[in-house]
Motif scaffolding. Sequence first.
Motif, PDB file in Angstrom:
ATOM      1  N   ASP A 181       0.776  -1.187   0.116  1.00  0.00           N
ATOM      2  CA  ASP A 181       0.041  -0.065  -0.112  1.00  0.00           C
ATOM      3  C   ASP A 181       0.964   1.292   0.096  1.00  0.00           C
ATOM      4  N   ASN A 182       2.068   1.190   0.454  1.00  0.00           N
ATOM      5  CA  ASN A 182       3.005   2.310   0.579  1.00  0.00           C
ATOM      6  C   ASN A 182       2.567   3.278   1.566  1.00  0.00           C
ATOM      7  N   VAL A 183       1.960   3.006   2.795  1.00  0.00           N
ATOM      8  CA  VAL A 183       1.418   3.690   3.860  1.00  0.00           C
ATOM      9  C   VAL A 183       2.261   3.973   4.672  1.00  0.00           C
ATOM     10  N   GLU A 184       2.608   5.366   4.982  1.00  0.00           N
ATOM     11  CA  GLU A 184       3.536   5.555   6.342  1.00  0.00           C
ATOM     12  C   GLU A 184       2.839   5.769   7.493  1.00  0.00           C
ATOM     13  N   ILE A 185       3.534   5.464   8.664  1.00  0.00           N
ATOM     14  CA  ILE A 185       2.967   5.949   9.873  1.00  0.00           C
ATOM     15  C   ILE A 185       4.172   6.073  10.912  1.00  0.00           C
ATOM     16  N   ILE A 186       4.181   7.148  11.945  1.00  0.00           N
ATOM     17  CA  ILE A 186       5.335   7.451  12.563  1.00  0.00           C
ATOM     18  C   ILE A 186       4.438   7.063  14.010  1.00  0.00           C
ATOM     19  N   VAL A 187       5.119   6.235  14.692  1.00  0.00           N
ATOM     20  CA  VAL A 187       4.670   5.674  16.077  1.00  0.00           C
ATOM     21  C   VAL A 187       5.749   5.818  17.195  1.00  0.00           C
ATOM     22  N   ASP A 188       5.282   5.620  18.342  1.00  0.00           N
ATOM     23  CA  ASP A 188       6.226   5.506  19.595  1.00  0.00           C
ATOM     24  C   ASP A 188       6.757   4.424  19.600  1.00  0.00           C
ATOM     25  N   ARG A 189       8.205   4.378  19.965  1.00  0.00           N
ATOM     26  CA  ARG A 189       9.137   3.058  19.979  1.00  0.00           C
ATOM     27  C   ARG A 189       8.439   2.235  21.022  1.00  0.00           C
TER      28      ARG A 189
END
Lengths: 644, 644
Positions: free
Chosen positions: B17-25
């Motif tokens: 899908d080439n979807v990005e997300i930034i998440v907590d470690r």
Amino acid sequence: LSEFRKAIKHKVRFLPDNVEIIVDRGTNLLSAAMAAGVHINASCGGMGVCKTCKIDVVSGNLEKSHRENVPETVLKPEFHQACRTQIYSDLVVTVPVESRLDKAVPAEEKKKTSGVSLSGWKFNPPIKKYYLELPPATGDDNVSDFFRLRRELKKAFDLADVPIDFTVVRKLPETLRKKDWKVTTTIILTSARPSKNNNIPRIINIEPGDTRSRNHALAVDIGTTTICAQLLDLNRGKIVKDSIVFNKQISYGSDVISRINHCQQPGGLEKLQELVVSSLNDIIHNLLGNTDIHIEEINFMMLAGNTTMTQILMGLEPKYLRLAPYTPVADFLPPVKAASLGIAVPDHVYVYTFPSVSSYVGGDIVSGVLSSGMHQKKKITFYMDIGTNGEIVIGNSEWMVTASCSAGPAFEGGGIKFGMVAMNGAIQDFSLTPATLEPRIETIGRERPRGICGSGLINIIAELLEAGVIGQDGKFNSSKSKRIREGLDGNEYVLAWAAETQIGQDIVITEVDIDNLIRAKAAMYAGCHTLSRSVNVDCSEFAQVIIAGNFGNSLNIEKAITIGLLPDIPRDRFTFIGNGSLSGTRLLSFSSGLFDSANKIARMMTNIELSENNDFSSNYIAALFLPHTDEKAFPSINAKLRKN
Amino acid sequence: LSEFRKAIKHKVRFLPDNVEIIVDRGTNLLSAAMAAGVHINASCGGMGVCKTCKIDVVSGNLEKSHRENVPETVLKPEFHQACRTQIYSDLVVTVPVESRLDKAVPAEEKKKTSGVSLSGWKFNPPIKKYYLELPPATGDDNVSDFFRLRRELKKAFDLADVPIDFTVVRKLPETLRKKDWKVTTTIILTSARPSKNNNIPRIINIEPGDTRSRNHALAVDIGTTTICAQLLDLNRGKIVKDSIVFNKQISYGSDVISRINHCQQPGGLEKLQELVVSSLNDIIHNLLGNTDIHIEEINFMMLAGNTTMTQILMGLEPKYLRLAPYTPVADFLPPVKAASLGIAVPDHVYVYTFPSVSSYVGGDIVSGVLSSGMHQKKKITFYMDIGTNGEIVIGNSEWMVTASCSAGPAFEGGGIKFGMVAMNGAIQDFSLTPATLEPRIETIGRERPRGICGSGLINIIAELLEAGVIGQDGKFNSSKSKRIREGLDGNEYVLAWAAETQIGQDIVITEVDIDNLIRAKAAMYAGCHTLSRSVNVDCSEFAQVIIAGNFGNSLNIEKAITIGLLPDIPRDRFTFIGNGSLSGTRLLSFSSGLFDSANKIARMMTNIELSENNDFSSNYIAALFLPHTDEKAFPSINAKLRKN
């Protein structure tokens, strides 16, 4: 140019609230005040006519600015009309006390009357609470929560298959289990349909435990000027508290036409709806204050209002109310969730509305007629609600005709130089000391005078007429008083000197004011006359005249007959009903059986449109005299005037 | 430490899908995917059990990270379970085809069956449109808009005092005047009350002009795995279009228990409600696509689902469905405005729901029973809906008993190493070439195999049982096939070699898989047996066996009897009804008279709780054999096995 102007901003500060707002150059000052949340009285709706939106300039260059493209006003130099002022510099302005609405509190009725002449009604509120101790769910009895509730309602109270609001379904699982399967369910017993099957009950709430001892309602009369409401105890059948607030829509005009007009602007209807809802929320706050009643204990809201007020509150387009052939959206409104209108009551509360008759004979009249009991009597009753829009009803238990007379705002102080609504400081009573012919004035709240309210105006004119200070044509007789002088609007009579007042100005009554009142009373009287003739009834046949509305007990019958507002019939036939509309809403909150009566009254009323009636026009012209051009119509008054 | 971790963020990119997300470690990878809107199959609800949430690491240091505090998995090195992986570095992962749900489309039923055995019903949709040419308002006839509408409905159609939705009142003034007082009003003819007064009509919409030719409805079956719906033409009584989508809640577990559990987390119910609504909106979009039907022409929505799916959609707390004594919130739900649930249909559309019987016998079963017509027959019918939760009904026109058997997810491919739902690439049919005993497999959509669906599993096991490759105890007989080998989960049989598949792995069936299927069929059979005995009926007395549910026509009756899922009675007594639940919703959309039948069926069903029934436990244990430990119960199968 207009684009250029918008780039320039000015800061306006309003005193005494000390509220600041930054606006585009050229913005109207009244609009700026509204945007800043500063409420300014503007009974004409910002048309520049009523001169009630006076403001006082503390700093800023107003001379230069406000005269661009707008005609000069006749105000004293230090006063300006907010509605006629454009902002062309930073400003600091004071909103004087007589222009401020939200800070003032309208006067409560002098004497509390029950206002109810209705007989034979049974205390049986439309909202009932049923306490149930449900058998707990077990392996052998694991029916659904709703089935369990239905089963027990049937078993304990013989209420079979009562429909339920979906919001109550959502609450079932936790509520049933919170106090060990003991619950109180609130059921509304009427569906208030237009004509039948009114007694379909409906589950509107469920609470854990036994809450039967707490069951309250709100009875509300939404007036164009004020909103009156009562907090009711549905267990005891008692009024817990009364309250009255201004309808915040006043900033958009004092009469329904100004309000309807404002609704035609983009977002206008939403704005006016928001204001009346905000007023309702204020009154609800007032009613609950200093009581031990919690908002969650409100289970019902019964409302009456004129057709315009009702449509605006409900968000119903009012445009066709003022376009011929004057059709309202609905004679009958289904119950509506109060919260969906923004009213700050619990989710489960429905607003029920009194049915109405026509565009200008609304639910408030049906409500008043119900509480007057005139629909129960064989003899003919004349019911009148005196106001900007005066509504009249003639009839008995067999028939009723109704009409609305556009009297103008004079009875509520509008269009009168020092007119004001009936609140503290308003001159309400007036008499002349027989020896000196010097006036004695009495104000609401015994404060120093600030202006004149409607009933005060009637008393002043009647008294001056009897003393010959005013002639039957409404003109001053200068020889009769030293207080008569020439003012900006022609001759005027000084009621109070500047030093005696709260406003630092002489309070006067002008010939223009008298003319406005004559036109208002002529409209009411001609309406009464025309409607009576339409059913071949003479005023003398009225067994009873019921007076409802803001005047309440403050209207002096003798004086009102003297000026020709009320017919010249025996005085003991007159009854004040006070706020009959509010009384009717209370009655329906206490007695669900009366929903049928209310619907029946609304259906039996035949509306007569006066605005296009030729008889009305000639009757109106004949009534433009004090008390009337037809001497025979006012025998006792003419006798009295001749004697003087 | 946890605070410190939160300060560090990592970026995760999901392919294809080439979807990005930034998440907590430290964030769980499955949660991150959900947050990013990437749907990953996770039939166990993220418990680490089902191994369906496989992901493939493209870059990022996963070795180090995902093993912190979590047990080693038995996946091939390049595969990881998203639900067991914490994020400790930037990652790029690929979600392989078998883990992706929203990109896949479930297979439509092979043959379309009407699925309806009900007789004698009349075409009479609950939604009717009435066209009116109202007399225009005039000075002599200036009644309210609503009165005018009521008056003409009475006059033209003898519909007196029909209640109106408040939203319709709001539309009246403009709608009446838009096409010269010609309007079409939409009236719903049923209030769907639990047991009486069902035919109270209600005005739900009004449109300018004559729109009678456009009147559509949606019939919807909400399953735990899939949602099936039909777009219906209420004028012609025809299905315009069918569609099926996955229930997006699948990411939170394949069975109702996982869903109920998730609802206990903060915001869990809201999240699952949102997902099913989003799935509904997808299917509505699909249904309207490539038709000339506009969303505004949808006037009705009839829904059936199991009790859990229904409660979650409606936002009703499902907690007590899985706590003894297993009580649903409501057997009967009032109609609810679809838009208030977030469903993308016009404001005027109500969702009507099939009544249900118990926590595990829902409206879908009532709907299926209605469409089967078993309530019209004197002879005894056995109705079964085979699934994770298998529901069974025994009865006739006089009585019905029902029970639900917790079969587990095996029939839907759950708990099976290469199990999958019935969609393209699923092995559905299986046979052994008599000479070589080499398998011939057939997949849905004739694609290369990706896994095994429920009916495929039954066919495989029955075929291998008959060939002696599997013994009656469910164990492999290694001597019978070269395809039997020892795998990580014990003995396994290779159905397809890696090179023949879409997934690049050998597709096998393991002894654990067989054991899971035996337990599932044993639960269904024991349920049937226990329920029959509770009413003193023997399986041989079933005049008809109706099979509903996802299997549809893909179930091979002979094979299902062979493994002991269905009773060994004459084969011509078996009937497939397909999605009986969907058929029932269509029937109610076409015939308002059937609302009463649906309520009657729901009320006449007696629910038997099997989970606490001792007979059920012993019947279950007796059925843990192929086909059954009681040889006499399966005479034809045992004869066949002995012959081989």
